[in-house]
Motif scaffolding. Sequence first.
Motif, PDB file in Angstrom:
ATOM      1  N   VAL A  85       0.839  -1.200   0.000  1.00 23.53           N
ATOM      2  CA  VAL A  85       0.000   0.000   0.000  1.00 23.53           C
ATOM      3  C   VAL A  85       0.876   1.252   0.000  1.00 23.53           C
ATOM      4  O   VAL A  85       0.645   2.192  -0.758  1.00 23.53           O
ATOM      5  N   PHE A  86       1.916   1.241   0.819  1.00 18.00           N
ATOM      6  CA  PHE A  86       2.809   2.403   0.864  1.00 18.00           C
ATOM      7  C   PHE A  86       3.513   2.590  -0.477  1.00 18.00           C
ATOM      8  O   PHE A  86       3.676   3.698  -0.951  1.00 18.00           O
ATOM      9  N   ARG A  87       3.943   1.474  -1.063  1.00 20.33           N
ATOM     10  CA  ARG A  87       4.700   1.589  -2.300  1.00 20.33           C
ATOM     11  C   ARG A  87       3.834   2.129  -3.440  1.00 20.33           C
ATOM     12  O   ARG A  87       4.288   2.880  -4.277  1.00 20.33           O
ATOM     13  N   ARG A  88       2.570   1.710  -3.436  1.00 20.50           N
ATOM     14  CA  ARG A  88       1.673   2.152  -4.491  1.00 20.50           C
ATOM     15  C   ARG A  88       1.658   3.670  -4.616  1.00 20.50           C
ATOM     16  O   ARG A  88       1.528   4.225  -5.671  1.00 20.50           O
ATOM     17  N   GLN A  89       1.765   4.337  -3.465  1.00 21.28           N
ATOM     18  CA  GLN A  89       1.712   5.794  -3.487  1.00 21.28           C
ATOM     19  C   GLN A  89       3.094   6.439  -3.462  1.00 21.28           C
ATOM     20  O   GLN A  89       3.216   7.627  -3.728  1.00 21.28           O
ATOM     21  N   ALA A  90       4.101   5.643  -3.126  1.00 18.76           N
ATOM     22  CA  ALA A  90       5.407   6.251  -2.837  1.00 18.76           C
ATOM     23  C   ALA A  90       5.982   7.010  -4.025  1.00 18.76           C
ATOM     24  O   ALA A  90       6.477   8.126  -3.872  1.00 18.76           O
ATOM     25  N   LEU A  91       5.907   6.400  -5.214  1.00 19.36           N
ATOM     26  CA  LEU A  91       6.469   7.067  -6.384  1.00 19.36           C
ATOM     27  C   LEU A  91       5.739   8.375  -6.659  1.00 19.36           C
ATOM     28  O   LEU A  91       6.357   9.391  -6.964  1.00 19.36           O
ATOM     29  N   ASP A 134     -12.895   7.993   1.404  1.00 20.91           N
ATOM     30  CA  ASP A 134     -12.590   9.300   1.982  1.00 20.91           C
ATOM     31  C   ASP A 134     -11.174   9.325   2.538  1.00 20.91           C
ATOM     32  O   ASP A 134     -10.499  10.344   2.522  1.00 20.91           O
ATOM     33  N   THR A 135     -10.774   8.182   3.093  1.00 16.50           N
ATOM     34  CA  THR A 135      -9.415   8.068   3.593  1.00 16.50           C
ATOM     35  C   THR A 135      -8.720   6.980   2.792  1.00 16.50           C
ATOM     36  O   THR A 135      -9.250   5.881   2.672  1.00 16.50           O
ATOM     37  N   CYS A 136      -7.567   7.274   2.220  1.00 14.08           N
ATOM     38  CA  CYS A 136      -6.919   6.283   1.360  1.00 14.08           C
ATOM     39  C   CYS A 136      -6.333   5.153   2.208  1.00 14.08           C
ATOM     40  O   CYS A 136      -6.208   5.266   3.422  1.00 14.08           O
ATOM     41  N   GLN A 137      -5.964   4.083   1.529  1.00 11.06           N
ATOM     42  CA  GLN A 137      -5.452   2.912   2.246  1.00 11.06           C
ATOM     43  C   GLN A 137      -4.221   3.251   3.075  1.00 11.06           C
ATOM     44  O   GLN A 137      -4.082   2.798   4.203  1.00 11.06           O
ATOM     45  N   ALA A 138      -3.323   4.051   2.490  1.00 10.30           N
ATOM     46  CA  ALA A 138      -2.095   4.374   3.212  1.00 10.30           C
ATOM     47  C   ALA A 138      -2.400   5.135   4.491  1.00 10.30           C
ATOM     48  O   ALA A 138      -1.863   4.829   5.556  1.00 10.30           O
ATOM     49  N   CYS A 139      -3.295   6.123   4.399  1.00 14.07           N
ATOM     50  CA  CYS A 139      -3.623   6.914   5.584  1.00 14.07           C
ATOM     51  C   CYS A 139      -4.330   6.062   6.636  1.00 14.07           C
ATOM     52  O   CYS A 139      -4.145   6.251   7.837  1.00 14.07           O
ATOM     53  N   THR A 140      -5.147   5.111   6.165  1.00 12.23           N
ATOM     54  CA  THR A 140      -5.817   4.209   7.100  1.00 12.23           C
ATOM     55  C   THR A 140      -4.794   3.372   7.867  1.00 12.23           C
ATOM     56  O   THR A 140      -4.863   3.237   9.093  1.00 12.23           O
ATOM     57  N   LEU A 141      -3.826   2.827   7.130  1.00 10.46           N
ATOM     58  CA  LEU A 141      -2.797   2.018   7.778  1.00 10.46           C
ATOM     59  C   LEU A 141      -1.930   2.871   8.703  1.00 10.46           C
ATOM     60  O   LEU A 141      -1.579   2.451   9.807  1.00 10.46           O
ATOM     61  N   LEU A 142      -1.622   4.089   8.242  1.00 13.24           N
ATOM     62  CA  LEU A 142      -0.771   4.965   9.049  1.00 13.24           C
ATOM     63  C   LEU A 142      -1.441   5.320  10.367  1.00 13.24           C
ATOM     64  O   LEU A 142      -0.799   5.385  11.406  1.00 13.24           O
ATOM     65  N   GLU A 143      -2.753   5.525  10.298  1.00 18.79           N
ATOM     66  CA  GLU A 143      -3.468   5.869  11.514  1.00 18.79           C
ATOM     67  C   GLU A 143      -3.299   4.770  12.560  1.00 18.79           C
ATOM     68  O   GLU A 143      -3.033   5.029  13.732  1.00 18.79           O
ATOM     69  N   GLY A 144      -3.452   3.528  12.083  1.00 15.22           N
ATOM     70  CA  GLY A 144      -3.262   2.397  12.989  1.00 15.22           C
ATOM     71  C   GLY A 144      -1.849   2.333  13.534  1.00 15.22           C
ATOM     72  O   GLY A 144      -1.635   2.135  14.730  1.00 15.22           O
ATOM     73  N   SER A 175     -12.628   0.020   3.547  1.00 19.95           N
ATOM     74  CA  SER A 175     -11.322   0.160   2.918  1.00 19.95           C
ATOM     75  C   SER A 175     -10.309  -0.726   3.611  1.00 19.95           C
ATOM     76  O   SER A 175      -9.402  -1.250   2.992  1.00 19.95           O
ATOM     77  N   ALA A 176     -10.493  -0.925   4.901  1.00 26.30           N
ATOM     78  CA  ALA A 176      -9.574  -1.813   5.594  1.00 26.30           C
ATOM     79  C   ALA A 176      -9.748  -3.240   5.110  1.00 26.30           C
ATOM     80  O   ALA A 176      -8.792  -3.978   4.934  1.00 26.30           O
ATOM     81  N   THR A 177     -11.001  -3.611   4.895  1.00 17.24           N
ATOM     82  CA  THR A 177     -11.251  -4.958   4.412  1.00 17.24           C
ATOM     83  C   THR A 177     -10.612  -5.157   3.055  1.00 17.24           C
ATOM     84  O   THR A 177     -10.052  -6.196   2.769  1.00 17.24           O
ATOM     85  N   LYS A 178     -10.672  -4.110   2.254  1.00 21.42           N
ATOM     86  CA  LYS A 178     -10.068  -4.203   0.923  1.00 21.42           C
ATOM     87  C   LYS A 178      -8.581  -4.498   1.023  1.00 21.42           C
ATOM     88  O   LYS A 178      -8.030  -5.210   0.219  1.00 21.42           O
ATOM     89  N   ASN A 179      -7.962  -3.935   2.045  1.00 26.63           N
ATOM     90  CA  ASN A 179      -6.526  -4.156   2.188  1.00 26.63           C
ATOM     91  C   ASN A 179      -6.202  -5.611   2.389  1.00 26.63           C
ATOM     92  O   ASN A 179      -5.139  -6.069   2.055  1.00 26.63           O
ATOM     93  N   GLY A 180      -7.120  -6.326   2.997  1.00 28.78           N
ATOM     94  CA  GLY A 180      -6.846  -7.705   3.341  1.00 28.78           C
ATOM     95  C   GLY A 180      -6.793  -8.619   2.146  1.00 28.78           C
ATOM     96  O   GLY A 180      -6.458  -9.767   2.271  1.00 28.78           O
ATOM     97  N   GLY A 181      -7.120  -8.167   0.983  1.00 28.68           N
ATOM     98  CA  GLY A 181      -6.925  -9.032  -0.163  1.00 28.68           C
ATOM     99  C   GLY A 181      -8.120  -9.104  -1.077  1.00 28.68           C
ATOM    100  O   GLY A 181      -8.095  -9.812  -2.063  1.00 28.68           O
ATOM    101  N   GLY A 182      -9.175  -8.385  -0.775  1.00 25.10           N
ATOM    102  CA  GLY A 182     -10.132  -8.181  -1.828  1.00 25.10           C
ATOM    103  C   GLY A 182     -11.399  -8.988  -1.778  1.00 25.10           C
ATOM    104  O   GLY A 182     -11.419 -10.165  -2.092  1.00 25.10           O
TER     105      GLY A 182
END
Lengths: 116, 403
Positions: B146-152, B383-393, B353-360
């Motif tokens: 998830v982080f890499r997807r946005q990193a570039l 509303d909150t992207c996957q990266a921000c959701t993970l970062l919050e945790g 969105s969190a569920t989506k992170n788990g693999g779809g």
Amino acid sequence: MADSTEVPIRESETPTISITVDFYGGLDTLFGKGQHKLAIPAADKSGSPSTIGFLVTHLCETKMNDPRTDLFVLDGHIRPGILVLINEADWELEGEEAYEIQSGDNVVFVSTLHGG
Amino acid sequence: MAPALCAICKTGRALIKRPKNHTKLCKSCFINIFEDEVHHTITSSQLFYPGEKVAIGASGGKDSTVLASVLKTLNERHGYGLELVLLSIDEGIKGYRDDSLETVKKNAVEYDMPLLVVGYDELYGWTMDQVVETIGKKGNCTYCGVFRRQALDRGAKMLGIRHVVTGHNADDVAETVLMNLLRGDLSRLSRSTSIVTGDNKSEVKRSKPLKYSYEKEIVLYAHHKKLEYFSTECIYSPEAFRGSARTLIKQLERVRPSAILDIVRSGEDMARLVPGESASSCGGCKSKTETPVAAPEDDAGGCGSSNGRNPGGEMAAMDKQLRENEEAEGLEVDITKLVLESKNRQKEKQRDSATKNGGGNPKPTTRQVLGKCQRCGYMSSQDTCQACTLLEGLNKNRPQIQI
Ligand SMILES: [Zn+2]
Ligand SMILES: [Zn+2]
């Protein structure tokens, strides 16, 4: 690439042929870096001339220093996704596993399976 | 067996058998045709404009190394007028990126391109090593992916560059098409086939000039041009190597080499059937009018390369679904819990969105309205992207770790 040095004869008197083998694309971690100079038996157990198919098994049995043989071989054949070059030519142009190895041949194995 | 002669020049010894049409070529004709085809993809999709500053997502791996080499060659040969830079992401995995960054540094010197390195710590405040320290090794590939997807994109934005090219190849696209087909996710499937992500209006546009290039030919190009590249598995995901979708692709290729481009084209054709989505097609050059637009979130992601792709990430997700369901569920619960522990804001949406992170979970095939993440501004359907959701945790857990 031809090697003019004397072909070493083993105690068993089995004739051998000298070849060079290279591993790239992550396979070097299974076999060790750099070019490998090998003397392989000129014939397999049934007496047929050694082929690439034989070489693959031979490498697995004698050269692999990693238990994960399935990264190199699947179901007795080169894992799909690993390219084989015989004297720089795609092995598909040379008969693949059936190619009979000649003295001085260079065989290259390149994995395409690692990240890009 | 008498050596075959090259089908183009009729004089050189054939060393390459092209997977897509079985043509036998000598080394120099192969190198030429490989470059010509990438040039064709670039011009027919109108990827660049003169004077454009373009960042090449560089991992030191084969795809991005070949991409950098080919783009430099074509930029000079055809006068694209591009300002090319190498952009590398440092995930902060000690001992992993160190070696590949060395390769990228060598490439920068050899191709005479500036190298910009951006770390996860700069982008997210966390290195992957710190993430693993916090959450353990299980499931960290989700974070990394998830982080890499946005990193570039985030890195490019930070550096004021508006176009990032990545080394995604035909095998990658075919893999993603298959994965989304198996998941029944036609919406994502259609977006994954696009050659361009985002458009001139978005802050950062992404494209994949090697989209129609076979991985096999990329590796052969690197080999015959003696390009130096780095190959390693992500140390945190050794299992990702044996991924089912990738293995399937390679087995199909063995039986029928054209299968890979056929899957890419099928993906493009299916994309046209999805309402509101359009995919590029250069397979036969049927349409070259409009530039396709897609959401950035859906690139293949995971560990193994800073391209945002690898033979592992998507496969790992697939494996997770196919044979490690329990583990994936555990991961979903973990993330969901983290989110719920936070302020309960937008509870339902975040759970989705969190569920989506788990693999779809399968999603309905409707067009998603793309908005922006309310926190970071990155394109997101939530509303909150996957990266921000993970970062919050993660951030919520940080104090405990540091005590
Ligand atoms: Zn030729
Ligand atoms: Zn965000």
